[in-house]
Design an enzyme around this catalytic site. Structure first.
Site, short mmCIF file in Angstrom:
data_model
loop_
_atom_site.label_atom_id
_atom_site.label_comp_id
_atom_site.label_asym_id
_atom_site.label_seq_id
_atom_site.Cartn_x
_atom_site.Cartn_y
_atom_site.Cartn_z
N ARG A 1 0.84 -1.21 0.00
CA ARG A 1 0.00 0.00 0.00
C ARG A 1 0.87 1.27 0.00
O ARG A 1 0.56 2.25 0.68
CB ARG A 1 -0.94 0.04 1.21
N SER B 1 -10.85 -0.95 2.79
CA SER B 1 -10.13 -1.12 4.06
C SER B 1 -9.77 0.26 4.58
O SER B 1 -9.18 1.06 3.86
CB SER B 1 -8.82 -1.88 3.86
N GLU C 1 -5.61 4.08 5.98
CA GLU C 1 -5.19 3.89 4.58
C GLU C 1 -5.56 5.09 3.70
O GLU C 1 -4.77 5.48 2.84
CB GLU C 1 -5.83 2.60 4.05
N1 EPU Z 1 -10.87 -10.95 10.01
C1 EPU Z 1 -11.64 -11.07 11.15
N2 EPU Z 1 -12.71 -10.22 11.29
C2 EPU Z 1 -13.03 -9.29 10.38
C3 EPU Z 1 -12.22 -9.16 9.22
C4 EPU Z 1 -11.14 -10.01 9.06
O1 EPU Z 1 -11.37 -11.91 11.99
O2 EPU Z 1 -14.00 -8.57 10.58
C5 EPU Z 1 -9.73 -11.88 9.80
C6 EPU Z 1 -10.04 -12.87 8.70
O3 EPU Z 1 -10.73 -13.99 9.18
C7 EPU Z 1 -8.67 -13.23 8.21
C8 EPU Z 1 -7.89 -11.94 8.39
O4 EPU Z 1 -8.60 -11.17 9.34
O5 EPU Z 1 -8.07 -14.23 9.02
C9 EPU Z 1 -7.70 -11.18 7.08
O6 EPU Z 1 -8.97 -10.84 6.53
P1 EPU Z 1 -9.24 -10.76 4.95
O7 EPU Z 1 -8.72 -11.97 4.28
O8 EPU Z 1 -10.68 -10.41 4.76
O9 EPU Z 1 -8.33 -9.59 4.40
P2 EPU Z 1 -7.83 -8.23 5.05
O10 EPU Z 1 -6.42 -8.43 5.48
O11 EPU Z 1 -8.79 -7.77 6.07
C10 EPU Z 1 -6.79 -7.28 2.84
C11 EPU Z 1 -6.79 -5.99 2.11
C12 EPU Z 1 -8.05 -5.86 1.26
C13 EPU Z 1 -8.09 -7.02 0.28
C14 EPU Z 1 -8.07 -8.33 1.07
C15 EPU Z 1 -7.96 -9.52 0.15
C16 EPU Z 1 -5.51 -4.39 3.42
C17 EPU Z 1 -5.55 -3.19 4.31
N3 EPU Z 1 -6.69 -4.88 3.03
O12 EPU Z 1 -7.86 -7.25 3.78
O13 EPU Z 1 -7.94 -4.64 0.54
O14 EPU Z 1 -9.25 -6.96 -0.53
O15 EPU Z 1 -6.90 -8.36 1.93
O16 EPU Z 1 -6.69 -9.59 -0.39
O17 EPU Z 1 -4.42 -4.84 3.07
C18 EPU Z 1 -8.54 -2.33 0.52
O18 EPU Z 1 -7.34 -2.09 0.65
O19 EPU Z 1 -9.39 -1.43 0.43
C19 EPU Z 1 -8.98 -3.72 0.53
C20 EPU Z 1 -10.27 -4.07 0.53
#
Ligand code: EPU
Length: 334
Positions: free
Chosen positions: A159, A234, A330
């Protein structure tokens, strides 16, 4: 064409109110050469999907709408595909797939424009835009001309890019006009991300189209459509901590999701931390954290910039108190 006192509520996906003292829609790189633009305090606006508008802006908003998509070149190994800065990102990705040039499918349905993609190096489901960017062109307001950036010049990180590192996204020094992607002909699917692998389960050799469709299904299921529930994706970065901090947290929270990085540090899931801190689906005034993905801050209706800042600070304080981890937002604040 310069307009005055333009309402920006429809120009940011969090639907926050605010006016630009002056506003110009930019449809061609030549328009950027107007000396009046160089003299003004500027904000370069794309799709407004990574923006917190904190109020009125007493400067010039340049709304990037430069169109164009074309095959800019081809060699034995790759297609080089160029997008004008104002192209809608998702539409551009779908067009490359329809042309038979795979490589961007994991980034389907990300809101915003092609010109904004390099600034925060958009990424999802195991791929970052920077891995596919070959070069870009930007108008340099301090030099009054177009300049080229190679992928190396962009210094991409998680990012992150030189545009953020040098503060150019805030100062408005550069306006990206076009981005060229290098899409290798030896295409290989990127399916390592756990959620994506699960969604593709049963598809033995997924095509780029299968991956795009799976990503679209996943995103529709978890992320709110800004048209229905205003949001900016995010809202926080996933924090990267040193190995010792991650170990200490893991000892107390055995379920802690963690992603070891190449440099030995460990990326944590901000969504999990926020969820555990009790913020999933919780609101403070008109702004809350989304019930299906705690990392997404949502405007429940009628919010102003100050309401966003209030909820943001409350979430940061609770996560810090509970886990000792500081979350950084972000989006860009204007
Ligand atoms: N999780 C929870 N509770 C929640 C949300 C997430 O426990 O409410 C846990 C999930 O179970 C998982 C972990 O957190 O173990 C990661 O969650 P997820 O796979 O949904 O991805 P993220 O890390 O929350 C990132 C990016 C997203 C992108 C997704 C998929 C960032 C800041 N965000 O989210 O990007 O779509 O991975 O690759 O890096 C964005 O930047 O706007 C965005 C949507």
């Amino acid at each position: 064409m310069l307009r005055r006192d333009v309402d920006l509520t429809a120009c940011n996906t969090l639907a926050l109110p605010g006016q630009a003292a002056r506003y110009a829609r930019i449809d061609s790189p030549e328009q950027l050469g107007d000396p009046e633009h160089a003299r003004s305090r500027r904000f370069i606006l794309g799709g407004g999907s990574n923006l917190v508008l904190t109020g009125d802006f007493d400067g010039l908003v340049l709304h990037m709408a430069i169109p164009g998509r074309r095959l800019a070149g081809e060699d034995a190994d790759a297609w080089y595909v160029e997008a004008g800065a104002g192209e809608n990102w998702h539409d551009f990705v779908q067009w490359t797939l329809a042309q038979g040039w795979p490589g961007l499918e994991n980034l389907s349905l990300i809101p915003g424009t092609a010109g904004a993609a390099p600034i925060q190096n958009i990424g999802a489901y195991g791929l970052e835009a920077g891995e596919r960017i070959h070069s870009l062109t930007a108008f340099d307001f301090s030099a009054g001309r177009l300049v080229a950036f190679s992928r190396g010049d962009c210094r991409f990180g998680y990012r992150d890019s030189i545009f953020k590192q040098e503060g150019w996204h805030l100062s408005g020094r550069f306006a990206i006009t076009a981005v060229t992607f290098r899409l290798p002909k030896a295409w290989a699917p990127v399916t390592g991300y756990a959620d994506l692998a699960r969604e593709l389960d049963g598809t033995s050799t997924p095509s780029a189209r299968d991956i795009a469709d799976a990503v679209v299904r996943l995103r529709r299921r978890k992320l709110p459509d800004p048209v229905e529930i205003p949001n900016a994706g995010s809202f926080f970065h996933n924090p990267v901590v040193d190995a010792a901090t991650a170990e200490a947290l893991l000892a107390v929270h055995p379920a802690l999701p963690r992603y070891p990085q190449a440099d030995g540090r460990v990326k944590l899931a901000a969504g999990w931390l926020i969820d555990q801190a009790g913020w999933k689906g919780r609101n403070l005034g008109p702004v809350g954290m989304y019930e299906k993905q705690a990392l997404v801050l949502v405007n429940r209706g009628g919010a102003r910039g100050i309401d966003v800042q209030r909820t943001m600070s409350a979430v940061q304080a609770d996560v810090l108190a509970r886990f000792g981890v500081q979350l950084t937002p972000e989006p860009v604040f204007l």
